[in-house]
Design a protein around this motif. Structure first.
Motif, PDB file in Angstrom:
ATOM      1  N   PRO A 216       0.778  -1.247   0.000  1.00 54.30           N
ATOM      2  CA  PRO A 216       0.000   0.000   0.000  1.00 54.30           C
ATOM      3  C   PRO A 216       0.812   1.300   0.000  1.00 54.30           C
ATOM      4  CG  PRO A 216       0.101  -0.887   2.221  1.00 54.30           C
ATOM      5  CD  PRO A 216       0.895  -1.835   1.351  1.00 54.30           C
ATOM      6  N   HIS A 217       2.138   1.227   0.251  1.00 56.63           N
ATOM      7  CA  HIS A 217       2.892   2.470   0.477  1.00 56.63           C
ATOM      8  C   HIS A 217       3.480   3.044  -0.807  1.00 56.63           C
ATOM      9  CE1 HIS A 217       2.555   0.978   4.522  1.00 56.63           C
ATOM     10  NE2 HIS A 217       3.298  -0.069   4.223  1.00 56.63           N
ATOM     11  N   VAL A 218       2.743   2.937  -1.896  1.00 53.23           N
ATOM     12  CA  VAL A 218       3.204   3.492  -3.167  1.00 53.23           C
ATOM     13  C   VAL A 218       2.189   4.547  -3.603  1.00 53.23           C
ATOM     14  CG1 VAL A 218       4.629   1.561  -3.984  1.00 53.23           C
ATOM     15  CG2 VAL A 218       2.143   1.465  -4.272  1.00 53.23           C
ATOM     16  N   ASP A 219       2.424   5.150  -4.777  1.00 51.81           N
ATOM     17  CA  ASP A 219       1.606   6.304  -5.146  1.00 51.81           C
ATOM     18  C   ASP A 219       0.327   5.922  -5.894  1.00 51.81           C
ATOM     19  OD1 ASP A 219       3.652   8.091  -4.122  1.00 51.81           O
ATOM     20  OD2 ASP A 219       4.834   7.345  -5.821  1.00 51.81           O
ATOM     21  N   GLY A 220       0.231   4.678  -6.295  1.00 50.15           N
ATOM     22  CA  GLY A 220      -0.970   4.225  -6.987  1.00 50.15           C
ATOM     23  C   GLY A 220      -0.921   2.733  -7.169  1.00 50.15           C
ATOM     24  N   GLN A 221      -1.994   2.192  -7.708  1.00 50.77           N
ATOM     25  CA  GLN A 221      -2.092   0.743  -7.907  1.00 50.77           C
ATOM     26  C   GLN A 221      -2.521   0.471  -9.337  1.00 50.77           C
ATOM     27  OE1 GLN A 221      -1.324  -1.522  -5.503  1.00 50.77           O
ATOM     28  NE2 GLN A 221      -0.991   0.040  -3.928  1.00 50.77           N
ATOM     29  N   ILE A 222      -2.067  -0.686  -9.844  1.00 51.07           N
ATOM     30  CA  ILE A 222      -2.570  -1.155 -11.137  1.00 51.07           C
ATOM     31  C   ILE A 222      -2.913  -2.627 -11.014  1.00 51.07           C
ATOM     32  CG2 ILE A 222      -0.223  -1.604 -12.063  1.00 51.07           C
ATOM     33  CD1 ILE A 222      -1.465  -0.734 -14.856  1.00 51.07           C
ATOM     34  N   LEU A 223      -3.991  -3.039 -11.671  1.00 55.00           N
ATOM     35  CA  LEU A 223      -4.334  -4.454 -11.792  1.00 55.00           C
ATOM     36  C   LEU A 223      -4.701  -4.735 -13.244  1.00 55.00           C
ATOM     37  CD1 LEU A 223      -6.558  -5.213  -8.629  1.00 55.00           C
ATOM     38  CD2 LEU A 223      -4.223  -6.052  -9.074  1.00 55.00           C
ATOM     39  N   VAL A 224      -4.605  -5.991 -13.610  1.00 50.27           N
ATOM     40  CA  VAL A 224      -5.087  -6.432 -14.918  1.00 50.27           C
ATOM     41  C   VAL A 224      -6.616  -6.543 -14.810  1.00 50.27           C
ATOM     42  CG1 VAL A 224      -5.110  -8.412 -16.502  1.00 50.27           C
ATOM     43  CG2 VAL A 224      -2.937  -7.611 -15.517  1.00 50.27           C
ATOM     44  N   SER A 225      -7.336  -5.830 -15.676  1.00 45.55           N
ATOM     45  CA  SER A 225      -8.801  -5.788 -15.574  1.00 45.55           C
ATOM     46  C   SER A 225      -9.419  -7.184 -15.557  1.00 45.55           C
ATOM     47  CB  SER A 225      -9.397  -5.001 -16.745  1.00 45.55           C
ATOM     48  OG  SER A 225      -9.080  -3.655 -16.592  1.00 45.55           O
ATOM     49  N   HIS A 226      -8.927  -8.049 -16.437  1.00 48.95           N
ATOM     50  CA  HIS A 226      -9.506  -9.400 -16.507  1.00 48.95           C
ATOM     51  C   HIS A 226      -9.325 -10.175 -15.199  1.00 48.95           C
ATOM     52  CE1 HIS A 226      -9.796  -8.339 -20.652  1.00 48.95           C
ATOM     53  NE2 HIS A 226     -10.111  -9.544 -21.070  1.00 48.95           N
ATOM     54  N   ASP A 227      -8.270  -9.840 -14.446  1.00 51.10           N
ATOM     55  CA  ASP A 227      -8.053 -10.495 -13.140  1.00 51.10           C
ATOM     56  C   ASP A 227      -9.027  -9.954 -12.106  1.00 51.10           C
ATOM     57  OD1 ASP A 227      -5.897 -11.962 -14.080  1.00 51.10           O
ATOM     58  OD2 ASP A 227      -4.379 -10.564 -13.320  1.00 51.10           O
ATOM     59  N   MET A 228      -9.123  -8.625 -12.016  1.00 53.09           N
ATOM     60  CA  MET A 228      -9.963  -8.041 -10.943  1.00 53.09           C
ATOM     61  C   MET A 228     -11.450  -8.239 -11.216  1.00 53.09           C
ATOM     62  SD  MET A 228     -11.359  -4.993 -12.014  1.00 53.09           S
ATOM     63  CE  MET A 228     -11.387  -3.752 -10.749  1.00 53.09           C
ATOM     64  N   LEU A 229     -11.791  -8.474 -12.481  1.00 54.23           N
ATOM     65  CA  LEU A 229     -13.187  -8.750 -12.819  1.00 54.23           C
ATOM     66  C   LEU A 229     -13.558 -10.212 -12.602  1.00 54.23           C
ATOM     67  CD1 LEU A 229     -13.583  -6.795 -16.201  1.00 54.23           C
ATOM     68  CD2 LEU A 229     -14.664  -6.237 -14.015  1.00 54.23           C
ATOM     69  N   GLY A 230     -12.538 -11.055 -12.365  1.00 52.42           N
ATOM     70  CA  GLY A 230     -12.829 -12.494 -12.285  1.00 52.42           C
ATOM     71  C   GLY A 230     -13.210 -13.046 -13.649  1.00 52.42           C
ATOM     72  N   LEU A 231     -12.626 -12.449 -14.686  1.00 50.71           N
ATOM     73  CA  LEU A 231     -12.903 -12.902 -16.053  1.00 50.71           C
ATOM     74  C   LEU A 231     -11.820 -13.892 -16.497  1.00 50.71           C
ATOM     75  CD1 LEU A 231     -14.475 -12.629 -18.721  1.00 50.71           C
ATOM     76  CD2 LEU A 231     -13.272 -10.499 -19.163  1.00 50.71           C
ATOM     77  N   TYR A 232     -10.595 -13.624 -16.079  1.00 50.43           N
ATOM     78  CA  TYR A 232      -9.474 -14.544 -16.361  1.00 50.43           C
ATOM     79  C   TYR A 232      -9.249 -15.357 -15.099  1.00 50.43           C
ATOM     80  CZ  TYR A 232      -4.771 -16.148 -17.610  1.00 50.43           C
ATOM     81  OH  TYR A 232      -3.680 -16.915 -17.904  1.00 50.43           O
ATOM     82  N   THR A 233      -9.499 -16.658 -15.163  1.00 49.87           N
ATOM     83  CA  THR A 233      -9.512 -17.450 -13.920  1.00 49.87           C
ATOM     84  C   THR A 233      -8.487 -18.583 -13.940  1.00 49.87           C
ATOM     85  OG1 THR A 233     -11.315 -18.764 -14.852  1.00 49.87           O
ATOM     86  CG2 THR A 233     -11.936 -16.940 -13.411  1.00 49.87           C
ATOM     87  N   ARG A 234      -7.569 -18.573 -14.904  1.00 49.12           N
ATOM     88  CA  ARG A 234      -6.583 -19.674 -14.964  1.00 49.12           C
ATOM     89  C   ARG A 234      -5.714 -19.710 -13.716  1.00 49.12           C
ATOM     90  NH1 ARG A 234      -3.959 -19.807 -20.850  1.00 49.12           N
ATOM     91  NH2 ARG A 234      -2.455 -21.154 -19.834  1.00 49.12           N
ATOM     92  N   PHE A 235      -5.356 -18.560 -13.192  1.00 46.01           N
ATOM     93  CA  PHE A 235      -4.744 -18.497 -11.865  1.00 46.01           C
ATOM     94  C   PHE A 235      -4.988 -17.111 -11.287  1.00 46.01           C
ATOM     95  CE2 PHE A 235      -1.084 -15.902 -12.836  1.00 46.01           C
ATOM     96  CZ  PHE A 235      -0.805 -16.193 -14.166  1.00 46.01           C
ATOM     97  N   GLN A 236      -4.881 -17.029  -9.955  1.00 43.96           N
ATOM     98  CA  GLN A 236      -5.142 -15.751  -9.295  1.00 43.96           C
ATOM     99  C   GLN A 236      -4.006 -15.442  -8.337  1.00 43.96           C
ATOM    100  OE1 GLN A 236      -8.760 -15.529  -7.015  1.00 43.96           O
ATOM    101  NE2 GLN A 236      -8.373 -13.420  -6.412  1.00 43.96           N
ATOM    102  N   PRO A 237      -3.110 -14.530  -8.712  1.00 42.48           N
ATOM    103  CA  PRO A 237      -2.044 -14.156  -7.777  1.00 42.48           C
ATOM    104  C   PRO A 237      -2.639 -13.581  -6.494  1.00 42.48           C
ATOM    105  CG  PRO A 237      -1.694 -13.141  -9.939  1.00 42.48           C
ATOM    106  CD  PRO A 237      -3.055 -13.754  -9.970  1.00 42.48           C
ATOM    107  N   ARG A 238      -1.904 -13.726  -5.392  1.00 42.42           N
ATOM    108  CA  ARG A 238      -2.379 -13.229  -4.093  1.00 42.42           C
ATOM    109  C   ARG A 238      -2.703 -11.731  -4.114  1.00 42.42           C
ATOM    110  NH1 ARG A 238       1.574 -13.691   1.147  1.00 42.42           N
ATOM    111  NH2 ARG A 238       1.097 -11.644   1.986  1.00 42.42           N
ATOM    112  N   PHE A 239      -1.989 -10.978  -4.952  1.00 40.55           N
ATOM    113  CA  PHE A 239      -2.194  -9.528  -4.935  1.00 40.55           C
ATOM    114  C   PHE A 239      -3.462  -9.075  -5.665  1.00 40.55           C
ATOM    115  CE2 PHE A 239       0.828 -10.202  -8.537  1.00 40.55           C
ATOM    116  CZ  PHE A 239       0.061  -9.690  -9.571  1.00 40.55           C
TER     117      PHE A 239
END
Ligand code: KIV
Length: 273
Positions: A216-239
């Motif tokens: 959390p101690h950085v200036d912003g966050q990025i995620l892959v949309s398909h991961d955060m949407l639960g659209l790409y489900t082949r694997f899910q990194p802890r982050f």
């Protein structure tokens, strides 16, 4: 319809991102690979949309990002650009489109800007990328760096495990971030490193540090949309935090459609001419 009115807000620029860091305002970033997804991300008020080479995995069905080509990236970046009004659009330069020499890097970065219409490009690597970064910045191409777990180097890493756990690699990461800033990068993504290491990097540079699996101690966050949407489900990194289960919803919709076609429930008289 989104509750967020993107028209009421100023277009995001690299300068605005810098000001956000200064004000301690966190920067929200997501990936997109096509116009429809990009326009939804933009309407939600996300600040930066990255046309990531993760397209190779979540759209093209490949195991790594290393085989995606510049032509693929140009195609997806142009689609995304069409759907965005407010967010800053950043196009990833794919593996081997900027490593051979800085002439080639400059030419390919220029194609991203001119042909796809993105406003900035992203390259992986620290010191090794600096000559190319300097030349791009000098001609007016904003560059985002990418350190830590750099997926284009997966064949030399051999694993997607957390990087910079040992002091030597953490020191190199910090030095690379400073070198990228000196070369003119406007922001730096750091991927999958311990939160304390990321915190030191964010404190050491004035440009925004955008984390993915970097705490959390950085200036912003990025995620892959398909991961955060639960659209790409082949694997899910802890982050990855899943904000939806779109794959389940889609599967359900496709199954119900199939059943309706088979039973002739679809189309109804109202859906016919
Ligand atoms: O390709 C990509 O989506 C990325 C993000 C994960 C930062 O590089």
């Amino acid at each position: 319809m989104s509750s967020h009115s993107k028209r009421s807000e100023k277009k995001v620029t690299t300068q605005i991102l810098r000001e956000m860091k200064t004000r301690g305002e966190k920067i929200a970033c997501l990936t997109a690979y096509d116009c429809t997804m990009a326009s939804l991300v933009d309407a939600a008020g996300v600040d930066v949309i990255l046309v990531g080479d993760s397209v190779a995995m979540v759209v093209q069905g490949l195991d790594t990002t290393v085989t995606v080509t510049l032509d693929h990236m140009l195609y997806h970046a142009a689609l995304v650009r069409r759907g965005v009004e407010r967010a800053l659009v950043v196009g990833d330069l794919p593996f081997m489109s900027y490593q051979v020499n800085s002439d080639e890097a400059l030419r390919n970065a220029g194609r991203m800007i001119k042909e796809a219409g993105v406003e900035a490009i992203k390259v992986e690597g620290g010191e090794v990328a600096c000559e190319a970064v300097r030349r791009m910045v000098r001609v007016g191409i904003p560059v985002m760096g990418h350190l830590g777990l750099t997926p284009q180097s997966i064949h030399s890493f051999g694993t997607y495990k957390v990087r910079a756990r040992d002091q030597e690699e953490a020191d190199t990461l910090l030095r690379d971030a400073v070198l990228l800033e000196e070369a003119g990068a406007f922001a730096i993504v750091i991927e999958k490193v311990p939160a304390e290491v990321a915190k030191k990097v964010a404190a050491a540079v004035d440009v925004p540090v955008i984390g993915i699996g970097a705490g959390p101690h950085v200036d912003g966050q990025i995620l892959v949309s398909h991961d955060m949407l639960g659209l790409y489900t082949r694997f899910q990194p802890r982050f990855v935090r899943r904000y939806a289960n779109v794959a389940d919803d889609m599967q359900d919709a496709f199954s119900r459609y199939r059943a309706d076609v088979r039973s002739m429930e679809f189309p109804s008289p109202e859906e016919s001419y």
